[in-house]
Design an enzyme around this catalytic site. Sequence first.
Site, PDB file in Angstrom:
ATOM      1  N   THR A  29       0.828  -1.215   0.000  1.00  0.00           N
ATOM      2  CA  THR A  29       0.000   0.000   0.000  1.00  0.00           C
ATOM      3  C   THR A  29       0.861   1.265   0.000  1.00  0.00           C
ATOM      4  O   THR A  29       0.513   2.253  -0.628  1.00  0.00           O
ATOM      5  CB  THR A  29      -0.984   0.024   1.191  1.00  0.00           C
ATOM      6  OG1 THR A  29      -0.285  -0.349   2.372  1.00  0.00           O
ATOM      7  CG2 THR A  29      -2.142  -0.925   0.976  1.00  0.00           C
ATOM      8  N   HIS A 123       0.457 -16.161  -5.583  1.00  0.00           N
ATOM      9  CA  HIS A 123      -0.632 -15.875  -6.528  1.00  0.00           C
ATOM     10  C   HIS A 123      -0.112 -15.430  -7.891  1.00  0.00           C
ATOM     11  O   HIS A 123      -0.848 -14.828  -8.664  1.00  0.00           O
ATOM     12  CB  HIS A 123      -1.586 -14.827  -5.934  1.00  0.00           C
ATOM     13  CG  HIS A 123      -2.253 -15.286  -4.673  1.00  0.00           C
ATOM     14  ND1 HIS A 123      -2.829 -14.429  -3.770  1.00  0.00           N
ATOM     15  CD2 HIS A 123      -2.434 -16.536  -4.164  1.00  0.00           C
ATOM     16  CE1 HIS A 123      -3.330 -15.122  -2.754  1.00  0.00           C
ATOM     17  NE2 HIS A 123      -3.091 -16.396  -2.975  1.00  0.00           N
ATOM     18  N   CYS A 131       0.752 -16.854 -23.700  1.00  0.00           N
ATOM     19  CA  CYS A 131      -0.235 -17.197 -24.707  1.00  0.00           C
ATOM     20  C   CYS A 131      -0.842 -18.553 -24.344  1.00  0.00           C
ATOM     21  O   CYS A 131      -0.124 -19.512 -24.081  1.00  0.00           O
ATOM     22  CB  CYS A 131       0.415 -17.263 -26.083  1.00  0.00           C
ATOM     23  SG  CYS A 131      -0.682 -17.979 -27.332  1.00  0.00           S
ATOM     24  N   ASN A 216       0.629  -5.491  11.280  1.00  0.00           N
ATOM     25  CA  ASN A 216      -0.570  -5.227  10.479  1.00  0.00           C
ATOM     26  C   ASN A 216      -1.262  -3.971  10.994  1.00  0.00           C
ATOM     27  O   ASN A 216      -1.170  -3.627  12.162  1.00  0.00           O
ATOM     28  CB  ASN A 216      -1.534  -6.422  10.545  1.00  0.00           C
ATOM     29  CG  ASN A 216      -2.474  -6.457   9.352  1.00  0.00           C
ATOM     30  OD1 ASN A 216      -2.051  -6.249   8.220  1.00  0.00           O
ATOM     31  ND2 ASN A 216      -3.744  -6.675   9.604  1.00  0.00           N
TER      32      ASN A 216
HETATM   33 ZN    ZN Z   1       0.649 -17.754 -29.223  1.00  0.00          ZN
END
Ligand code: ZN
Length: 243
Positions: A29, A123, A131, A216
């Site tokens: 942040t 993540h 692609c 936190n």
């Molecule tokens: Zn491709």
Amino acid sequence: MNARELKTLQEIVDRSRRIVFFGGAGVSTASGIPDFRSAEGRFSEEEDGLSPEMILSRSFFYLQPERFFNYYRKHFLYPEAKPNAAHRKLFELEQADKLRGIVTQNVDGLHKTAGNIRVYELHGSVHENYCMDCNASYPMETILHSEGIPRCKDCGGVIKPNVTLYGEPLGKYVCIGAIREITNADTLIVAGTSLTVEPAASFISHFRGKHLVILNRDPIPAEEQAELVIRGDVAEIMDRIRG
Ligand SMILES: [Zn+2]
């Protein structure tokens, strides 16, 4: 954040040799990247009331790719974002051989930009895009500067960001690596995350070391297990540590 808490954190860092840092949105942040799960980070009104979780899901990506990418470009890509004091301190700690690794829920890639080597991006990363037909890889800029659905210049396939969507499993190898680091850590610093997103949240149950530290802005459920809890901005707290 007070002087006594900072002194305790410094003592823990001084005594540790295998720190693992487990971070979430609150780490970024201070780099100007909003937490889309927090109250002020929710920006779904313009999307017909669809929540970010719905738009950022696997099924939405396949059913309405154009709307997915419009939202993704607008809210997930921050080409101007730079590492902040937290990222820089973690780079120093890795250089000093005190930090074993960083496990992050963030997809902004800022730990790698800061220079850290052992980064487990649970993540994925907005900087990795493939692609779906020929697997050619593309930088973030390709997505950023495309309109509608980004297409592969070689085969015309859809380019998909390597970012874990809701409904998709986490990458197997990154999970194995992250759990191994947490299991071997002597200190685990959990920062800028409420630890409510599974399965990432369950990772800290693998920690067997001495010092569990939580940094936190808001209270989180796991605080009961922690040796030290400091409430405040992660970048401001990390900036006060001497490496
Ligand atoms: Zn491709």
